[in-house]
Structure formats: structure tokens, C-alpha cells
Design an enzyme around this catalytic site. Structure first.
Site, PDB file in Angstrom:
ATOM      1  N   ARG A  15      39.383  23.220  16.266  1.00 26.23           N
ATOM      2  CA  ARG A  15      40.083  23.580  17.507  1.00 26.23           C
ATOM      3  C   ARG A  15      39.154  24.100  18.615  1.00 26.23           C
ATOM      4  NH1 ARG A  15      44.823  27.406  16.801  1.00 26.23           N
ATOM      5  NH2 ARG A  15      44.124  27.919  14.692  1.00 26.23           N
ATOM      6  N   TYR A 334      14.338  40.268  40.793  1.00 24.88           N
ATOM      7  CA  TYR A 334      14.243  39.800  39.412  1.00 24.88           C
ATOM      8  C   TYR A 334      13.063  40.504  38.747  1.00 24.88           C
ATOM      9  CZ  TYR A 334      13.249  37.181  35.250  1.00 24.88           C
ATOM     10  OH  TYR A 334      12.995  36.869  33.941  1.00 24.88           O
TER      11      TYR A 334
END
Ligand code: UD1
Ligand code: CA
Length: 425
Positions: A15, A334
Site C-alpha cells: 500500500r 548556509y
């Protein structure tokens, strides 16, 4: 008593509709199987992971991350009882205990497993299962008890009579057994049931028929055995896990300004009086000190260690870095593979250029104490900026800078007087 664990992870997970095996689907960047293995690693001295569907991928993950775990191939997959029987050759002379778990229940807590094992020991049980009471147990295996309330057997929903289906006590899929006593059951399991599978759950009826001491430990919080079978379940489990983590942090003196839009991984530690502002996403393993201010919109990608009184502001991404006390990175940065000392200031827009795409190597940036980086600087790693040095705004730093120096890379500013008026005539 010695304890080993067996984790069943060979199933297909149909699923999920995925090329990735179910147990490698992630919550906050950690595979579901990682949660289970982390939960048992302090309890069991060795873990066996039963693999089948996409076995190579699961094997790779286990090998790279868990020293005390090994994988055992089950092919074809003939049911949970068959899965566990794959381990028998490895435990032929073993006389300790074994805890068996489904691979898709990341929310189970180490403390609960510990209590479960303690319960097993305290009542001299031969076989203990974890059970739970569900209002609507749907497809879960039903716990069938005798008139004296002792355990009789487990009946899978597909095999149950209407009377059995009405039972609300279910099998959570976690078992503790005295291996040498229960081991003979694995060669006697039959597959004459609705699914034609060898059910692990049949060991309960078997042990009972041998007059063994068989018991159930009833789970208090059903959330812990929330199983994942679909993408919706995966999203829901992530929410449950996150809520649990945020509550735990708040109980320990961390301010979470808006728990509805904050994500913090289970493996992140945060010190007292730190404030986490909205839309912060902290994944992987991180450690944050006291009195810090993190966010809004901060992103930690793991391996981040932050000391006390640090400020990491909006749109700052940090990965695999150490940040010293009283250091600030307020805006749009960053910081990766870096080591920042204390009282460092990172100007807005600063980037550590850590990755060399030609060599595929990630390099380190070191900023010693009291370093000040001007706005929009690029620090091309590997690079060290020694104590107290300043980097001017807009600089591109490609070599090490000595202590207390100023580093500046800047084309001279030209001003052309009245230029606009002249060209727009
Ligand atoms: C199982 C239990 C059920 C319990 C439920 C809890 C059995 C027969 N039933 O049902 O009583 O209420 O878990 O979630 O055990 N797996 C293998 N090899 C196989 C088959 C399964 O490794 O051949 C693994 C799966 O990957 C999964 C786990 O075993 O991690 C459970 O298997 P699953 O088929 O999902 O069992 P359930 O039908 O959920
Ligand atoms: Ca299942």
C-alpha cells in the site's frame, strides 16, 4: 539474562505504492527501521533483521548504520512465523531471551520495551505478547482469552468468527520469549488458515498447549504501536512523533513558540530556555545548548552541535557543524561541515562553499573565536580563519586568513556623476 532481537522487515508494504521498501521510508530523514533498531540497541546485544522485499537496500542500510545488527534473508515470504524461523539456524544453542518486533512501528518507545521485558521477567513468563485495547481494531489479530482470563490464542481477523471479531484486545506485534522453550514451535507451525501463511501468532496456542507460562502485557498508549501501511499513515506517524517530541521539550524548559509549525527530530537534544521560533525544521541528530534562539525558518540537517547563547536566525541552513557559544548567524546563510568558535558573527548571506563537485569531496571551514564575517561572503573550503580576523562584505575567501587580519576582495567602487541623466536624454 541475555537478550537478542528479531525485527521482521521482509514484507512488501504494497500500500505504500513505492520502489522503496516500506521500512526504509523516512520520518525526519531517518528510516522507519532505524527507529526500531535504535530502540532495541540498548536492550539487545544483537539484532536480526529479516529481509526479503528489496533485501539489498535494507541490508545496505543495516550494515552501514548498525554494528550489532545483521540481516537474514527470507525468500519467499511465507508469513511472520516463517520469517522468525529463518533465525533458528543462528540461535541453535542460544538459551537467552528474544524480543520480536514488526518493522513498521517507529513510535514504540525504548522505555516501553524495557518495561515489557521487565514484566516478562518479573512473572517468570515463557512467552509474553504486547496487547492493546482498540475501539475499532479492524484487521489486527484478536487476543482470545480463556474463561479464567488467561491467554488462549491469537486469531487473525481474516480467520475470526463474528464472536472473536468483536474482541477489542489486539496483538500489537511485539513478543518476548525464552528462546530455548519456544524454539520447537517454529518447526511445528502450520499454514492451514485464510491467508495460507505460517503465523507467528500460532506460537501462543502452541505454548499454551505445552502448559507454558504465557502472558500479555497491556500497552497504555496505543499511539506507540501505530503501524505504517500507506503514505497517509507515514505522514500521521510523523505528526504523532513530532508532537510527542515537542511536548517532551516543552516539559524540559524549551519554548516552542508554535508547535503547529515546528518540526524537531526525536534525535535532537535542546537545552533549557532555548526558544524555537515557528517554521523551524530540525532533522537528524543535533544538540542545541541553553538560551539559544533558533528560527524562525531555520533548517538543521543533522550532525549539528550548538553551544549556549547562540542565535541561528531565518533562512539559515546548518549541516554537520559545531557552533561555539554566543555566536550568531542571523540571516540567509548556509553553514556546512564547519567549526565555528565562540563570539563569531556571520553576516547575512554568508555561504560556506563546502562541496567540490569535481572531486565530490566535502571540505571543512574553521572560524576561530571572535571572527566576524561581513555580509554576502563566500568561504571556499577547506579554509581556516584564525582568531579575531574580519572578512569584509562580499569577499570570496580562498585561502587561510591569519589572526586579527582583515580580508577583503573587492573591485574598486566607481561613481559616474549624472550618468543617468545623460543616458536618458
Ligand atoms: C501481524 C500479526 C497480527 C498483529 C499485527 C500487528 C501475524 C500473523 N499477525 O499482522 O496479529 O495484530 O501484526 O501489526 O503475525 N513480515 C515478514 N515476512 C513475512 C510476512 C511479514 O518479514 O513473510 C513482516 C512484515 O514486513 C511486517 C511484519 O512482519 O513488518 C508484520 O507482517 P504483516 O503482514 O504486516 O502482519 P499483519 O497482517 O499486520
Ligand atoms: Ca501490518
Amino acid at each position: 539474562m541475555e537478550l537478542k532481537s528479531i525485527i521482521m522487515a521482509a514484507g512488501k508494504g504494497t500500500r505504500m505504492k513505492s520502489e522503496t521498501p516500506k521500512v526504509l521510508h523516512k520520518i525526519m530523514d531517518k528510516p522507519l527501521l532505524g527507529y526500531i533498531l535504535d530502540n532495541v540497541k540498548n536492550l539487545a546485544d544483537e539484532s536480526f533483521v529479516i529481509v526479503g522485499h528489496h533485501a539489498e537496500d535494507v541490508e545496505k542500510f543495516v550494515k552501514e548504520n548498525y554494528e550489532s545488527a545483521r540481516t537474514v534473508l527470507q525468500s519467499p515470504q511465507l508469513g511472520t512465523g516463517h520469517a522468525v524461523s529463518m533465525v533458528c539456524p543462528y540461535l541453535e544453542n542460544y538459551t537467552g531471551q528474544v524480543i520480536i518486533l514488526n518493522g513498521d512501528i517507529p513510535l514504540i518507545k525504548e522505555a516501553t520495551l524495557k518495561k515489557f521485558i521487565e514484566y516478562h521477567n518479573s512473572i517468570n513468563s515463557d512467552l509474553t505478547i504486547m496487547s492493546a485495547i482498540f475501539e475499532d481494531p479492524e484487521k489486527l489479530g484478536r487476543i482470545i482469552r480463556d474463561t479464567d482470563n488467561s491467554l488462549k490464542c491469537i486469531v487473525e481477523a481474516k480467520d475470526a468468527t463474528p464472536e472473536q471479531i468483536a474482541v477489542k484486545e489486539i496483538n500489537a506485534g511485539i513478543y518476548c520469549l525464552n528462546w530455548d522453550k519456544i524454539k520447537p514451535a517454529f518447526s511445528q507451525l502450520k499454514n492451514n488458515n485464510a491467508q495460507g501463511e505460517y503465523y507467528l501468532t500460532d506460537i501462543i496456542g502452541w505454548a499454551k498447549s505445552q502448559n507454558m507460562n504465557v502472558n500479555a502485557f497491556i500497552l497504555e498508549n496505543n499511539e506507540e504501536i501505530y503501524g505504517i501501511n500507506s503514505r497517509q499513515h507515514l505522514a500521521h506517524a510523523a505528526k504523532l512523533m513530532n508532537n510527542r517530541k515537542l511536548i517532551e521539550l516543552m516539559e524540559n524548559g524549551v519554548t516552542i513558540v508554535d508547535p503547529d509549525c515546528t518540526w524537531i527530530s526525536d534525535d535532537t537534544e535542546i537545552g533549557q530556555d532555548t526558544i524555537i521560533y515557528p517554521s523551524t525544521y530540525l532533522e537528524g541528530k543535533n544538540k542545541i545548548g541553553k538560551n539559544c534562539k533558533i528560527g524562525p525558518f531555520a533548517h538543521f540537517r543533522g550532525g549539528v552541535e550548538v553551544a549556549d547563547n547562540v542565535k541561528i536566525g531565518n533562512f539559515v541552513e546548518v549541516k554537520k557543524s559545531k557552533i561555539g557559544s554566543n555566536t550568531n548567524a542571523g540571516h540567509l546563510s548556509y553553514i556546512g561541515d564547519s567549526e565555528l568558535g565562540s563570539h563569531v558573527n556571520i553576516g547575512a548571506g554568508t555561504i560556506t562553499a563546502n562541496f567540490n563537485p569535481i572531486t565530490n569531496v566535502k571540505n571543512k571551514t574553521v572560524l576561530q573565536d571572535n571572527v566576524k564575517i561581513g555580509s554576502n561572503a563566500v568561504l571556499v573550503a577547506p579554509v581556516t580563519i584564525e582568531e579575531g580576523a574580519n572578512v569584509a562584505a562580499g569577499a570570496v575567501i580562498t585561502k587561510d586568513i591569519k589572526a586579527w587580519a582583515l580580508a577583503i576582495t573587492r573591485a574598486p567602487l566607481k561613481v559616474l556623476e549624472n550618468w543617468v541623466k545623460k543616458v536618458s536624454k
